[in-house]
Write a protein that holds these residues in place. Structure first.
Motif, mmCIF file in Angstrom:
data_model
loop_
_atom_site.group_PDB
_atom_site.id
_atom_site.type_symbol
_atom_site.label_atom_id
_atom_site.label_comp_id
_atom_site.label_asym_id
_atom_site.label_seq_id
_atom_site.Cartn_x
_atom_site.Cartn_y
_atom_site.Cartn_z
ATOM 1 N N GLY A 193 -47.113 -48.467 9.505
ATOM 2 C CA GLY A 193 -46.291 -47.839 8.493
ATOM 3 C C GLY A 193 -45.958 -48.836 7.410
ATOM 4 O O GLY A 193 -46.010 -50.052 7.609
ATOM 5 N N ALA B 171 -43.873 -42.041 6.646
ATOM 6 C CA ALA B 171 -43.443 -42.003 8.046
ATOM 7 C C ALA B 171 -42.665 -40.734 8.374
ATOM 8 O O ALA B 171 -42.693 -40.266 9.518
ATOM 9 N N MET C 233 -42.437 -49.133 13.907
ATOM 10 C CA MET C 233 -42.626 -49.349 12.474
ATOM 11 C C MET C 233 -42.385 -50.811 12.135
ATOM 12 O O MET C 233 -41.445 -51.422 12.626
#
Length: 400
Positions: free
Chosen positions: A115, A121, A137
């Motif tokens: 991400g 996201a 992430m």
């Protein structure tokens, strides 16, 4: 991070540090949710912007994931399985973020590390969540992502409510600013960081004299800068991405504007220095510590340079740690089922990441997120100031 429209305690298990020993070679339990693509592979998905204005950040994240995978495989893999990185281009957009998530699921990844843009996201998280595939992430910092992630979403990076507070403390503290202007680009990340900074500035006694958005992708921001200057700010904090930040630096100098220009952690990509040239000197940004400023990252920096032929970018180390955390969780649980990996991630305490010890709270956020300020000196981002352990005093980020 991301546009919604077109970013020391020791662990008892030392196996996944840079120089860690190999993992046990016992077979894993069944694939379960997500699968692993084959009995001899452990597939980890990496969604990132591999095209578009943020492609350099995405390529950096992907290269870091591959460095981590190569180290794991040289040490014997994860319980005998070869780690395979599966990439997907989310282009920093909501639509492609959803498509990238589905592509990774179709490729039978067991977990996801990556991400960049929070906006990409946002739609990906429920897609992974429905299949119980955990998502770590490395750069998506909007608070809502873990707040609504139902415990299946994690972060090796920090949150924008934390970053906004640090920015406000720096502007109203060391910079002595009383009049603060905030400029974003209406993306999930940038608007969220601007709002967080605005609230913190006001609580600390400062005045927000301007808060508005620019249109990403333009070539001339002189009218925006002129409008900001009319409010007589002491500092302008830009919370958007590096493509626009470089132009703002350059055009601010051309206009002869005297207010201090600061930015958020999406402005520390090396591309910004090429765009701004000498106008970048003195620029200040809030960010998590960069790879070159982390003593534990020295071996990673060497390996990354050998692989990519360039210095690692700002979120490379956070991606590296994310991949290593997934590998540790799989090794600890002996399973590639999503719920088992998620449970194991929550159970990890003080993982010895190269970004520092990592423990996740109930939401999946780090319990010890760290933001510092960096500034541009001699054409490079360099650690500048950070808060001490009390959170009240600013100290030199390089020597303390």
């Amino acid at each position: 991070m991301t546009p919604l429209m077109p970013r020391d305690r020791r662990l008892r298990f030392p196996v996944l540090t840079v120089a860690g020993a190999g993992l046990l070679l016992a077979p894993l339990a069944g694939c379960g949710s997500g699968g692993s693509g084959g009995s001899d592979e452990l597939r980890i998905g990496v969604p990132a912007p591999l095209s578009g204005d943020s492609a350099s950040a995405g390529q950096d994240i992907l290269a870091a994931a591959k460095v981590a995978a190569e180290e794991l495989n040289k040490a014997g893999g994860v319980k005998g399985r070869t780690v395979k990185i599966i990439e997907a281009d989310d282009a920093c957009s909501a639509q492609q973020g959803a498509q990238a998530a589905q592509k990774l699921l179709n490729s039978k990844v067991v977990a996801v590390a990556g991400g960049y843009c929070s906006g990409a996201a946002v739609p990906a998280i429920p897609i992974f969540g429905r299949r119980n595939v955990p998502f770590i992430m490395d750069a998506s910092t909007n608070p809502s992502l873990t707040d609504t992630g139902k415990g299946k979403v994690f972060r090796t990076c920090g949150r924008d409510d934390n970053q906004g507070l640090v920015a406000a403390k720096f502007m109203t503290g060391p910079l002595g600013a009383r009049r603060v202007a905030l400029l974003h680009d209406n993306t999930t990340y940038a608007k969220g960081l601007a709002d967080a900074a605005a609230g913190s500035v006001k609580r600390l006694g400062g005045q927000v004299v301007y808060e508005d958005a620019l249109q990403p992708g333009q070539s001339d921001y002189s009218p925006v800068l002129t409008k900001v200057a009319s409010t007589k700010p002491d500092v302008l904090y830009f919370t958007g991405y590096f493509a626009e930040a470089g132009l703002l630096m350059k055009q601010r100098r051309q206009l002869g504007l005297k207010f201090t220009l600061m930015g958020g952690d999406a402005t520390t990509d090396a591309t910004v220095l090429k765009t701004a040239g000498p106008a970048a000197d003195g620029y200040i940004a809030t960010t998590a510590p960069l790879a070159k400023d982390l003593p534990a990252a020295s071996a990673f920096v060497t390996a990354y340079k050998a692989k990519a032929g360039a210095d690692p970018g700002p979120f490379s180390v956070y991606e590296y740690d994310a991949v290593k955390l997934i590998a540790k969780a799989v090794a600890d649980t002996g399973s590639t089922k999503g719920p088992d990996i998620t449970k194991a991630l929550h159970a990890i305490k003080d993982f010895p990441g190269i970004t520092g010890p990592i423990t996740f709270d109930q939401k999946g956020d780090r319990t010890d997120p760290l933001y510092i300020t960096v500034h541009v000196q001699k054409g490079a981002f360099t650690g500048y100031k950070k808060l001490d352990k009390t959170g009240a005093t600013w100290v030199d980020a390089q020597t303390s």
